[in-house]
Motif scaffolding. Sequence first.
Motif, PDB file in Angstrom:
ATOM      1  N   LYS A 273      27.634  18.770  49.531  1.00  0.00           N
ATOM      2  CA  LYS A 273      28.915  18.279  50.070  1.00  0.00           C
ATOM      3  C   LYS A 273      28.679  17.310  51.230  1.00  0.00           C
ATOM      4  O   LYS A 273      27.790  17.544  52.051  1.00  0.00           O
ATOM      5  CB  LYS A 273      29.813  19.441  50.508  1.00  0.00           C
TER       6      LYS A 273
ATOM      7  N   ALA B 190      23.066  22.180  48.230  1.00  0.00           N
ATOM      8  CA  ALA B 190      24.509  22.082  48.449  1.00  0.00           C
ATOM      9  C   ALA B 190      24.773  20.692  49.021  1.00  0.00           C
ATOM     10  O   ALA B 190      24.381  20.388  50.146  1.00  0.00           O
ATOM     11  CB  ALA B 190      24.964  23.173  49.421  1.00  0.00           C
TER      12      ALA B 190
ATOM     13  N   ASN C 235      31.278  21.224  46.202  1.00  0.00           N
ATOM     14  CA  ASN C 235      32.396  22.127  46.457  1.00  0.00           C
ATOM     15  C   ASN C 235      33.717  21.538  46.017  1.00  0.00           C
ATOM     16  O   ASN C 235      34.692  22.256  45.863  1.00  0.00           O
ATOM     17  CB  ASN C 235      32.536  22.394  47.952  1.00  0.00           C
TER      18      ASN C 235
ATOM     19  N   TRP D 113      36.052  25.603  52.446  1.00  0.00           N
ATOM     20  CA  TRP D 113      36.147  26.984  51.996  1.00  0.00           C
ATOM     21  C   TRP D 113      37.562  27.502  51.891  1.00  0.00           C
ATOM     22  O   TRP D 113      37.835  28.433  51.186  1.00  0.00           O
ATOM     23  CB  TRP D 113      35.301  27.876  52.900  1.00  0.00           C
TER      24      TRP D 113
ATOM     25  N   ARG E  88      21.322  28.612  48.348  1.00  0.00           N
ATOM     26  CA  ARG E  88      22.070  27.358  48.373  1.00  0.00           C
ATOM     27  C   ARG E  88      21.909  26.707  49.750  1.00  0.00           C
ATOM     28  O   ARG E  88      22.392  27.227  50.743  1.00  0.00           O
ATOM     29  CB  ARG E  88      23.554  27.632  48.094  1.00  0.00           C
ATOM     30  N   VAL E  89      21.208  25.585  49.780  1.00  0.00           N
ATOM     31  CA  VAL E  89      20.857  24.994  51.076  1.00  0.00           C
ATOM     32  C   VAL E  89      21.415  23.575  51.220  1.00  0.00           C
ATOM     33  O   VAL E  89      21.225  22.737  50.341  1.00  0.00           O
ATOM     34  CB  VAL E  89      19.321  24.983  51.256  1.00  0.00           C
TER      35      VAL E  89
END
Length: 241
Positions: A37, A35, A58, A239, A222-223
């Motif tokens: 971002k 992940a 994201n 989010w 997802r890390v």
Amino acid sequence: MEDIILNNIKHIRERIEGACIANGRHPEEVKLLLATKTVSADRIAVALRAGEVLIAENKLQELKAKYDALLEVSHTNHFIGHLQTNKIKELLRYDVACLQSLDRFELGEKLSQRLVLEGKAMDVLIQVNTSDEESKFGVHPDRALDLVRAVALLPNLRIRGLMTIGLFSAEEGKVRACFRRLKAVQEEVIKEGIEGVEMEELSMGMSGDLEIAIAEGATIVRVGTAIFGERQYPDSYYWKE
Ligand SMILES: *Cc1c(COP(=O)(O)O)cnc(C)c1O
């Protein structure tokens, strides 16, 4: 910087392997998704050159900003953020193999229309809100089956499984309950035997809870933080806007 990232990846790989072995699973059943971002293209490239292949953003702006710089290193892009329907056209410019955050029919419908128009197809995961929190996106578990049925009828989309974020809590039981809820939805969908729907992927588990997710059947973890370090922005920025 390189060494830290490489060490972190090694450590995460060990955690994944340990969790698989502890639960009688084969480590190859679980894919590691990075992940990315807020992480610069340079730092992502370090991970990719070390052999990682699966990355996800994201936000479209970030995907776009890093896209060119990452073209030279082979990888696969997934998208894990909230997507507005007016951004679909743009998303399709960036070679996204799987949208993991399909959480409403309208998004599937518009995405399908655009894919048909461009003669493309895309894998999707249905995002389920397993924590009952307002602050998380995703279809309610009770409505997930209906959404799967409806999306299954849309051309050029292939449903491959489910995704959830789950609860952040120090109480392991509560975190586990979210992952079990996703697994229950998966079983419910499989039982229906809906044509064209595959349910082999369960994308769940992050830096803090991947062991629990693997124990409950995750196939994609997802890390972010545990590989690239703490982020500057709170996750709420990503989010829920
Ligand atoms: C940021 C993010 C992750 C990774 O979270 P970490 O706690 O940093 O490992 C996973 N999934 C989604 C949807 C995210 O936005």
